[in-house]
Design a protein around this motif. Structure first.
Motif, mmCIF file in Angstrom:
data_model
loop_
_atom_site.group_PDB
_atom_site.id
_atom_site.type_symbol
_atom_site.label_atom_id
_atom_site.label_comp_id
_atom_site.label_asym_id
_atom_site.label_seq_id
_atom_site.Cartn_x
_atom_site.Cartn_y
_atom_site.Cartn_z
ATOM 1 N N ILE A 1 16.284 43.189 -25.578
ATOM 2 C CA ILE A 1 17.435 43.169 -25.392
ATOM 3 C C ILE A 1 17.788 43.205 -27.232
ATOM 4 C CG2 ILE A 1 18.596 41.708 -24.852
ATOM 5 C CD1 ILE A 1 19.995 43.984 -23.067
ATOM 6 N N ASP B 1 22.165 47.655 -27.924
ATOM 7 C CA ASP B 1 21.691 47.871 -26.466
ATOM 8 C C ASP B 1 22.484 47.913 -25.855
ATOM 9 O OD1 ASP B 1 18.862 49.142 -26.469
ATOM 10 O OD2 ASP B 1 18.813 46.686 -26.950
ATOM 11 N N ARG C 1 15.736 47.265 -19.741
ATOM 12 C CA ARG C 1 14.808 47.625 -19.164
ATOM 13 C C ARG C 1 14.022 46.972 -18.596
ATOM 14 N NH1 ARG C 1 12.139 48.742 -24.334
ATOM 15 N NH2 ARG C 1 13.014 46.687 -25.292
#
Ligand SMILES: [Zn+2]
Ligand SMILES: [Zn+2]
Length: 168
Positions: free
Chosen positions: A32, A120, A152
């Motif tokens: 991330i 992100d 994710r």
């Protein structure tokens, strides 16, 4: 599945310090990318926020030079180890005690293509400098966030692999 974020530049990225004494390669996508607006990051970078791409340590390969680890006080009180070029002292990546030595927070601005990994999520926006207006729709939290609902699926899978290795 093709990760769109690789673009046409392939699955690796390189970067390094200003004097080019320390060079590194990153393999694959970050777990991330954080834009951290905490006051500590503002002071350490001398600017409005820090931009960190999180990678497993074994995805950060030093191609030239070895950074020197400098312990810097941190918000948690446990200190942050910052990897700096021993010559020009630019910070390349850091370890936070919460994430352990297995995760390196790579300074996105040290990439040869620093546009590569936009954030992100914006964290600690409670202390964001007021002139800085986040893009519409940007994910942002006043402090920190829940990993399970934010990372994710592929990153969570990689995290589980890391924790398995660490025995916790
Ligand atoms: Zn250097
Ligand atoms: Zn911060």
């Amino acid at each position: 599945m093709i990760d769109q974020r690789f673009g046409d530049k392939g699955p690796t990225a390189e970067g390094g310090c200003t004097c080019r004494g320390v060079r590194y390669r990153l393999d694959g996508t970050p777990l991330i990318v954080h834009a951290c607006h905490c006051r500590w990051c503002q002071r350490e970078t001398g600017t409005a926020f820090a931009l960190n791409a999180l990678y497993e340590a074994d995805r950060v390969t030093h191609l030239a030079g070895e950074p020197e680890m400098v312990v810097t006080p941190s918000l948690s009180g446990n200190g942050q180890s910052i990897a700096r070029c021993p010559r020009c002292r630019v910070s390349i990546w850091s370890n936070y005690p919460q994430a352990g030595a297995a995760v390196r927070f790579v300074r996105v601005g040290t990439l040869d293509d620093p546009d590569r990994w936009p954030p992100d999520i914006h964290i600690y926006t409670g202390s964001k400098q007021p002139w800085l207006v986040l893009p519409p729709g940007a994910k942002a939290v006043a402090e920190f966030y829940d990993l399970e609902t934010t990372w994710r699926a592929e990153s969570l899978e990689r995290r589980r692999a890391l924790r398995g290795l660490a025995g916790n």
